[in-house]
Scaffold this active site. Structure first.
Site: not given
Ligand code: GLC
Ligand code: CA
Length: 557
Positions: A21, A29, A98, A196, A253, A326-327
């Site tokens: 940040d 950011d 993404d 995604d 993905e 991140h998941d």
């Molecule tokens: C993918 C992303 C995840 C998101 C989902 C819906 O699995 O990695 O973070 O919640 O798609 O877009």
């Molecule tokens: Ca910020």
């Protein structure tokens, strides 16, 4: 083996909300990413994958896009984006972004127009269905039906949260809009996309009723909504319209794609450059998608899954390898479970993290690191739901309670699996808020930041960070074997040891040995030059290699 920049490159996933940040609002950011480029350069990263930064109401942290052409004000503006792209380029770092194309936010103007006026052309952009009853019994990924009523007898479809209505790829005008978006970003200078949830775009079986799976009478959309027949036509058209003739990469993905079908996805003329495989990332989950249903698994099974994935991909094309994103929860906790280093046990943390790192950088495929993995970050202890942000975690907590878990049990399952584990702010220093922000961060900081942060690890030459730098360097210095070489499992009797060879067309092979267990063992191994090892030099006793607890070595033969 054909060569390409994206096969040789090391990727690094950034969750912008949690990276750095710069304006003191507690939220990471784009300027923050820019500020930290030198850190990434020093680590040896070649490209970034930046998670969504588009304008969004943030019900799913930006995976609910309200405008694909605008930056969300909490991340900055388009000037910041341009500056970031320019600076990264000047430093030799590429950027991939993404792309969330299965759904938009309900706040996207297309959806708002569609809601306002049933005659609007935008109705066709989404999946509206007229029906007295709920049209089918598919369960959305974040709980409840995939169908949401809008007016008397009218429903719309959402694979994820109800705030994320699915797009209707059957509509040619919608597809044209999507290609425009992709071309806009490519023209701006991004080097590719992480796609995604892309295997959900074709609807099929989930539009009809399926065998109920639980109390709620619903059936998991992940079983019936993925990779439906006909999806290839959309994906090929997208490739033709946006990617052919460009030097860009795509990584999809792609859960739900069986290995036998990989050829269509990543073979010569496949839809994508590479796909993410979930087989071993999800080893801890039993089928059905409920976190309270943990799978009992062994290192033997982990090995089988890794090699099945590696061999299938090797036969068909190119893959992407990762242990965190991140998941996912942090790999230290996932793979070492109750043996994972406790707070304060820095030695075990070092050994376990570097063992996983040696495995990752030994595998065949483009390596993706996730922010903080290079510091050996651990899961964050969340005391209660109040400390959580993630929609999925909150829903999983509810599901666990509904299934009869006590609050403490439900919290334990959520703590093990929560996506917020990997989303905590990046620990830059041991100072206030881990040096992430002046202000209280949007999500709890992992409380171990004083003992484990980037600044500290930069100073200590024997840190996890330095070991990862070395792994990245090694991968580049040994491209013929570690990037382009074939992989071949080195089967040995030890359950806890993962071992394999990387065999280049010309030149010496490299052997990798990783002991994931907490006991020493002796394994049959040809002697060679030790390229790296988390105990320093490898130790041989006669013709055998000694593997101490969590020891990992790479040997040039
Ligand atoms: C993918 C992303 C995840 C998101 C989902 C819906 O699995 O990695 O973070 O919640 O798609 O877009
Ligand atoms: Ca910020």
């Amino acid at each position: 083996m054909e060569r390409a920049w994206w096969k040789e490159a090391i990727g690094y996933e950034i969750y912008p909300k949690s990276f750095k940040d710069t304006n003191g609002d507690g939220i990471g950011d784009l300027k923050g990413i820019m500020e930290k480029l030198p850190y990434l350069k020093e680590l040896g990263i070649d490209f970034l994958w930046i998670c969504p930064f588009y304008r969004s109401p943030m019900h799913d942290n930006g995976y609910d896009v309200a405008d694909y052409y605008a930056i969300d004000p909490q991340f900055g503006d388009m000037e910041d984006m341009d500056a970031l792209l320019e600076k990264a380029k000047a430093m030799g770092i590429r950027v991939i972004i993404d792309m969330v194309l299965n759904h938009t936010s309900y706040q996207h103007k297309w959806f708002q127009e569609a809601l306002k006026d049933p005659q609007s052309k935008y109705r066709e952009y989404y999946i509206f269905k007229e029906s007295r009853e709920r049209p089918s019994n598919a369960r959305s990924c974040f709980g409840g039906s995939v169908w949401e009523p809008v007016e008397e007898g009218m429903w719309y479809y959402h694979t994820f949260d109800r705030s994320q209505p699915d797009l209707n790829w059957e509509c040619p005008a919608l597809r044209t809009e999507i290609y425009k978006i992709l071309n806009y970003w490519l023209d701006k200078g991004v080097s590719g996309f992480r796609m995604d949830a892309i295997t959900y775009i074709k609807k099929g079986a989930s539009l009809r009723d399926a065998e109920p799976q639980g109390e709620d009478g619903l059936h998991d959309v992940a079983d019936i909504g993925l990779n439906q027949p006909g999806i290839g036509e959309f994906l090929l058209e997208m490739r033709r319209e946006c990617l052919d003739g460009r030097d860009a990469m795509t990584v999809a993905e792609a859960p739900g794609v069986p290995y036998e079908q990989l050829d269509e996805y990543i073979g010569e003329d496949g839809y994508f450059s590479m796909v993410f495989d979930f087989s071993y990332a999800d080893i801890d989950l039993a089928p059905g998608g409920n976190w309270y249903n943990q799978a009992d698994w062994s290192f033997g099974e982990l090995k089988r899954l890794i090699f099945r994935s590696q061999e299938s991909v090797q036969q068909q094309g190119w893959g992407a390898v990762y242990l965190e994103n991140h998941d996912q929860s942090r790999s230290l906790n996932k793979y070492f479970r109750d043996k994972a280093a406790a707070a304060g046990d820095l030695r075990t943390r070092f050994l376990q993290s570097t063992a996983l790192g040696t495995l990752l950088f030994g595998l065949r495929g483009t390596v993706f690191l996730y922010q903080g993995e290079e510091l050996g970050m651990r899961n964050c202890p969340f005391a209660s739901c109040q400390e959580l942000d993630d929609v999925n975690s909150l829903d999983q907590y509810r599901r666990a309670i509904e299934a009869g878990c006590t609050e403490a049990e439900a919290m334990k399952f959520v703590n093990d699996r929560s996506r917020d584990n990997s989303r905590t702010p990046f620990p830059w220093t041991g100072e206030k808020n881990a040096g992430f922000s002046e202000h209280r961060p949007w999500l709890k900081v992992n409380p171990d930041y004083e003992e484990n942060n980037a600044e500290k690890q930069q100073k200590e030459t024997d840190s996890i960070l330095h070991y990862y730098q070395k792994l990245i360097r090694l991968r580049k210095e040994n491209k013929e074997s570690l990037v382009y070489g074939r992989i071949e499992e080195n089967e040995m009797g030890e359950e806890t040891v993962i071992s394999f060879f990387r065999r280049p067309e010309e030149g010496p092979d490299i052997a990798v040995y990783v002991n994931l267990g907490d006991q020493s063992c002796l394994v049959q191994a040809e002697k060679g030059r030790c390229l790296c090892g988390n105990y320093g030099e490898a130790r041989w006793e006669k013709e055998k290699l000694v593997l101490r607890p969590y020891e990992a070595v790479m040997v040039e033969m």
